[in-house]
Design an enzyme around this catalytic site. Sequence first.
Site, PDB file in Angstrom:
ATOM      1  N   GLU B  29      -6.780   2.937  14.758  1.00 62.04           N
ATOM      2  CA  GLU B  29      -7.216   1.571  15.060  1.00 62.04           C
ATOM      3  C   GLU B  29      -7.234   1.354  16.573  1.00 62.04           C
ATOM      4  OE1 GLU B  29      -4.428  -0.862  12.840  1.00 62.04           O
ATOM      5  OE2 GLU B  29      -4.891   0.273  11.024  1.00 62.04           O
ATOM      6  N   SER B  59      -6.737   0.017   7.988  1.00 64.68           N
ATOM      7  CA  SER B  59      -6.579   0.599   6.650  1.00 64.68           C
ATOM      8  C   SER B  59      -5.676   1.825   6.794  1.00 64.68           C
ATOM      9  CB  SER B  59      -7.947   1.036   6.102  1.00 64.68           C
ATOM     10  OG  SER B  59      -8.852  -0.047   6.012  1.00 64.68           O
ATOM     11  N   GLU B  60      -4.392   1.579   6.908  1.00 64.91           N
ATOM     12  CA  GLU B  60      -3.481   2.698   7.181  1.00 64.91           C
ATOM     13  C   GLU B  60      -3.525   3.758   6.076  1.00 64.91           C
ATOM     14  OE1 GLU B  60      -2.843  -0.347   8.119  1.00 64.91           O
ATOM     15  OE2 GLU B  60      -2.357  -0.140  10.252  1.00 64.91           O
ATOM     16  N   PHE B  83       1.830   1.134  15.218  1.00 67.34           N
ATOM     17  CA  PHE B  83       3.287   0.951  15.312  1.00 67.34           C
ATOM     18  C   PHE B  83       3.924   1.706  14.147  1.00 67.34           C
ATOM     19  CE2 PHE B  83       1.864  -2.551  17.866  1.00 67.34           C
ATOM     20  CZ  PHE B  83       2.909  -2.904  18.706  1.00 67.34           C
ATOM     21  N   HIS B 129       8.044  -4.649  14.614  1.00 61.60           N
ATOM     22  CA  HIS B 129       7.284  -3.857  15.581  1.00 61.60           C
ATOM     23  C   HIS B 129       8.209  -3.061  16.492  1.00 61.60           C
ATOM     24  CE1 HIS B 129       4.158  -6.649  14.281  1.00 61.60           C
ATOM     25  NE2 HIS B 129       3.245  -5.884  14.842  1.00 61.60           N
TER      26      HIS B 129
END
Lengths: 339, 324
Positions: B29, B59-60, B83, B129
Amino acid sequence: MKARTNEASAAVASIDEKTRLRLYQVMVELRDFEQRAYELFVENLIRGTSHLALGQEAIAAGCAVAMRNDDYTFCTYRGHGHTLARGASMAAAIGELLGRSNGMLHGKGGSMHLTDVTHGAMGSYAIVGAHLPIAAGAAWSAQARKSGQVAVCFFGDGTTNIGAFHEALNLAVVWKLPVVFVCENNRYMEYTPIESVTAVAHPAADRAAAYGLEPILVDGNDADVMYETAARTIGHARSGGGPSLVEALTYRHGGHSRGDPASYRPKEEVSDWLSRDPVKQYRQRLASTGIDDGTLTKIEEASRRKVDVATDEARKAPPARIEDIESQVWSDGGSAWRN
Amino acid sequence: MAELTFREAVAAGIAQEMERDTTVYFIGEDVAAAGGVFKATVGLLDRFGAERVRDTPISEQAIVGAAMGAAMTGLRPIVEIMFSDFLATCWDMIANQVAKTRYMTDGQVSLPLVIRTANGGGSRFGAQHSQSLENWAMAVPGLKVVAPSTPADAKGLLAAAIRDPDPVLFFEQKSLYGIRGEVPDGEHVDSLGTARVLRSGKDCTIVALAAMVPRAMAAAAELDGIGINAIVVDVRCLVPLDTRTILGEVSKTGRLFTVEENPRLCGWGAEIASIVAEECFDDLDGPIVRITTPHVPLPAAQSMEDEAMPTVARIVDTVKGAMR
Ligand SMILES: Cc1ncc(C[n+]2csc(CCOP(=O)(O)OP(=O)(O)O)c2C)c(N)n1
Ligand SMILES: [Mg+2]
């Protein structure tokens, strides 16, 4: 939406006799194999679980026969048929079900993970939805390598409600990947009727538009329709046209997995679908187009022999080797995590 | 030797390998046109083109899944998960698919892929995060796990990870991105599974990883001032784990301290402590002591986050207290 059926298509009528006999042969073999798997289960020789695709043979056969030898198949835990349809060894498949050393995965995978990369059967995946992005990845690689290969990915109706389905479709469209997604809508996700947990009537076809794809709804119990649909969508992918999403209507004859009597299904529904058995139906069609009974009987006898020989071989094989427990975690063949 | 920032070293490592091997592809991304949210991949799109350096949707699962399918079929993909906290959204792909498929198929497929991810705290980003998640990866058979602490290691170990035939999770501690360091000129490839002894000493051995390494070094310098002479070992790679170096350095001093950014339970230091206790118990002169973040989600406020993570002062005090 109306499903595309045999009558509806002129292309279906033009399938040649050799292809039709091949379709019949594959279906018969898959049927006989799954029956044998069931018998071995009843004999208590199969530990763990197994998910049979009895009743869904036309989809596996239609797609496999339409594929090029180097195309990729990705399927689910209900994947015996898809793997065998690509040419994988039956003895190795039964051996894997029985946990024998001759098993396709030498005992490491079991019924839910049949894989034979040498035949393009790139794996059976047991986490619902996971293999859709993976199939997209194989298609991405084919595109990058300009190999002309296509990935065909099979999954159930229930799989359309998991995120990976949507992520894979979107990526495949955005990158115009050579992949065909085939939803085998057998009306149930395990024990729950699909319509009771899905926002739309046709779990895959009704979602196609969301990804800019043509809705394709077909009779998944008709081998000719499946072959023609596969040939068309695979050809589209191969020629750079991008992905397709096919919804094939079908029904499993038995329960979801071993030991499931499937008593949650209405009797009339079951008998209605049994009367549309893809293998019997196709035999009738072949007979009605003038193929003589002897030819068909020969296919059937050869199939039974093939399954018997494979069963014998697997039964005779010793249990999976304990020396293999710690092998093949890494590419060096071992599993060392420290020095 | 050129001086590079850690983020420049990451980009240099990817570039070196993409130059050398045309099957290396890189996706994630905001990684291509924008050069990454941490700017660790600036310039790669221009240099290698949009076929090989691609932006993805958010869209991991698709990112890692696509890398897996590609790795099974002839590419060597690198993916970025922005992350490490987002690994949770694609953990099925990593833990169930990527890690197990080679074993389950008894070696029918290889998965030469690298998942790079920005890891760890110190940026006041809050608990979603900031996690230090290398332990998750270490707990899954089938994954190699790397976490460099210097620009040179970022480049060299990343190059080694890309060349490795197995899946590697590559954790880049985000507070290190801005640090500068000498990076060897020309091709630079390190070896996975090798710890590095950064200082020798005689009184105790401090073992640290990633952002905890400079803190351990600063603590060791302070400890020198009060007469405690510490060895510092940079683990660099959790799987494979260089136990030979660690055991050897612990045996020299008889005391082991681990400095871990992760929350307490099941941190990598616990595994090292167990190995040391089992295999060089007789060399130990006192208890093994783990210095970790407490077992809490990481808080956001500067005052809280700074104190939650192991500080130089806490390392010094802990070692001093234990060595008395
Ligand atoms: C992520 C995930 N959730 C739940 C399951 C348990 N499970 C296995 S098969 C199945 C039903 C899947 O239904 P469908 O996609 O329609 O495929 P079918 O079994 O009908 O072929 C479920 C819920 C699983 N394996 N993976
Ligand atoms: Mg179903």
